[in-house]
Structure formats: C-alpha cells, structure tokens
Design a protein around this motif. Structure first.
Motif, mmCIF file in Angstrom:
data_model
loop_
_atom_site.group_PDB
_atom_site.id
_atom_site.type_symbol
_atom_site.label_atom_id
_atom_site.label_comp_id
_atom_site.label_asym_id
_atom_site.label_seq_id
_atom_site.Cartn_x
_atom_site.Cartn_y
_atom_site.Cartn_z
ATOM 1 N N ASP A 86 0.840 -1.211 0.000
ATOM 2 C CA ASP A 86 0.000 0.000 0.000
ATOM 3 C C ASP A 86 0.870 1.254 0.000
ATOM 4 O OD1 ASP A 86 -2.410 -1.310 -0.048
ATOM 5 O OD2 ASP A 86 -2.904 -0.932 2.059
ATOM 6 N N LEU A 87 1.897 1.246 0.838
ATOM 7 C CA LEU A 87 2.788 2.402 0.926
ATOM 8 C C LEU A 87 3.511 2.627 -0.405
ATOM 9 C CD1 LEU A 87 4.078 4.635 2.639
ATOM 10 C CD2 LEU A 87 5.794 2.965 3.379
ATOM 11 N N LEU A 88 3.989 1.550 -1.017
ATOM 12 C CA LEU A 88 4.700 1.657 -2.300
ATOM 13 C C LEU A 88 3.799 2.225 -3.399
ATOM 14 C CD1 LEU A 88 6.689 -1.692 -2.189
ATOM 15 C CD2 LEU A 88 7.695 0.593 -2.230
ATOM 16 N N GLY A 89 2.503 1.976 -3.289
ATOM 17 C CA GLY A 89 1.572 2.450 -4.300
ATOM 18 C C GLY A 89 0.937 3.793 -3.980
ATOM 19 N N THR A 90 1.405 4.443 -2.935
ATOM 20 C CA THR A 90 0.812 5.711 -2.496
ATOM 21 C C THR A 90 1.681 6.892 -2.916
ATOM 22 O OG1 THR A 90 -0.160 4.579 -0.589
ATOM 23 C CG2 THR A 90 -0.045 6.972 -0.475
ATOM 24 N N ASP A 91 1.039 7.958 -3.363
ATOM 25 C CA ASP A 91 1.739 9.192 -3.735
ATOM 26 C C ASP A 91 2.526 9.703 -2.528
ATOM 27 O OD1 ASP A 91 2.540 11.770 -4.409
ATOM 28 O OD2 ASP A 91 0.507 12.552 -4.630
ATOM 29 N N PRO A 92 3.877 9.823 -2.655
ATOM 30 C CA PRO A 92 4.688 10.248 -1.504
ATOM 31 C C PRO A 92 4.421 11.681 -1.043
ATOM 32 C CG PRO A 92 6.082 9.814 -3.428
ATOM 33 C CD PRO A 92 4.681 9.483 -3.810
ATOM 34 N N GLY A 93 3.673 12.438 -1.819
ATOM 35 C CA GLY A 93 3.343 13.799 -1.410
ATOM 36 C C GLY A 93 2.012 13.895 -0.681
ATOM 37 N N SER A 94 1.344 12.777 -0.482
ATOM 38 C CA SER A 94 0.003 12.790 0.110
ATOM 39 C C SER A 94 0.016 12.551 1.617
ATOM 40 C CB SER A 94 -0.872 11.722 -0.554
ATOM 41 O OG SER A 94 -0.437 10.426 -0.157
ATOM 42 N N GLU A 95 -1.079 12.939 2.254
ATOM 43 C CA GLU A 95 -1.252 12.680 3.684
ATOM 44 C C GLU A 95 -1.377 11.180 3.943
ATOM 45 O OE1 GLU A 95 -1.099 14.674 6.408
ATOM 46 O OE2 GLU A 95 -0.421 16.184 4.976
ATOM 47 N N LYS A 96 -1.982 10.474 2.979
ATOM 48 C CA LYS A 96 -2.131 9.020 3.099
ATOM 49 C C LYS A 96 -0.766 8.368 3.250
ATOM 50 C CE LYS A 96 -6.090 7.102 0.895
ATOM 51 N NZ LYS A 96 -6.715 6.550 -0.269
#
Length: 150
Positions: free
Chosen positions: A88-98
């Motif tokens: 999930d982390l690898l697929g998440t935009d690194p600039g997002s709050e998520k």
C-alpha cells in the motif's frame, strides 16, 4: 557474526530508515521514494532470511508451545507488513497525507515486531541453540542476504 547479532543489526538499520521517512516532509518526494525503496528491499531480504533460515531453526529447536506461538506470530507479522502495509505504501503518492499515515503504520508494525523478537524470541533462541549453531546460522543468513541484496 552470530545470527541474532546480524538480525538485530537489520532491525536497527530499518528503524533508522523508517525514522528518516517519518521525519521527511510531503515536499521531499525523491527522498521519500528513495527511503521507501531501501526499506522495501531491506525488509524483503530480512524477512526472507528469517523465514528460510532462522525461523525454521528456531522452530526445530523449540520445546514449548510458547516457542511455536512465537514462530507463527512472527510469520503473521511478516505477512501483515510485507503483503498488506508495504505494498500500500509503495503504491501511495509520496506527497500525500495518506503516505504519511501508511509510513507511520509500517514503522509501528516493524518496531513492534522487532521489539518482540529482541525481547522474547532472540533470548529464547540463545537458550535453545548453541553458540556454534548461532554462528553457523549467522553465516547462512549473511550468505543468503548477500544473494538478495547484491
């Protein structure tokens, strides 16, 4: 290096990388991508060597039902981190709050797992396995890790 020292060194390295990731800002996109890539590679290698070499040796030497519980719990924690949280982390935009939230969850999960191993499994392994056995396991872990992280 004995098996437990090698695994503990891995824990320390991952903790440092996760702390750096948590301290990074949403604007540090490249830094976050680089840190996540390093964390993913190290966690994958670490879980592989534990599951292929250390855990089976621990389980084989185990004498109590608590030893089996530790073994199976450790496997489940690996699965939670490696198959659920990290992807999930690898697929998440690194600039997002998520991203920040998922990085924090990964950090907490890894720290909990490492602490449990260091406080429960490793001391128990030192009782179940001889120094020579731990040294031999350490050599096997080191060789396999070198194959996984060229």
């Amino acid at each position: 290096m004995d098996a437990i020292k090698l695994l503990k060194n891995d824990h320390d390295e991952v903790r440092e990388l996760l702390a750096a990731l948590e301290e990074s800002t949403a604007r540090a996109l490249k830094k976050r991508r680089d840190l996540v890539a390093k964390i993913a590679a190290l966690l994958e290698a670490h879980t592989t060597i534990e599951e292929e070499i250390f855990y089976p040796a621990f389980k084989a030497a185990g004498q109590k039902s608590d030893d089996d519980k530790m073994y199976f719990e450790a496997l489940e924690e690996h699965r939670a981190a490696g198959e659920l949280v990290l992807p999930d982390l690898l697929g998440t935009d690194p600039g997002s709050e998520k991203f920040s939230g998922r990085a924090k969850v990964l950090k907490e999960l890894v720290e909990h797992h490492a602490d449990e191993e260091e406080k429960e499994m490793f001391p128990r392994a030192r009782k179940l396995l001889t120094r020579d056995e731990l040294a031999t396991l350490g050599e096997q872990l080191e060789a396999r890790k070198a194959e996984l992280l060229p």
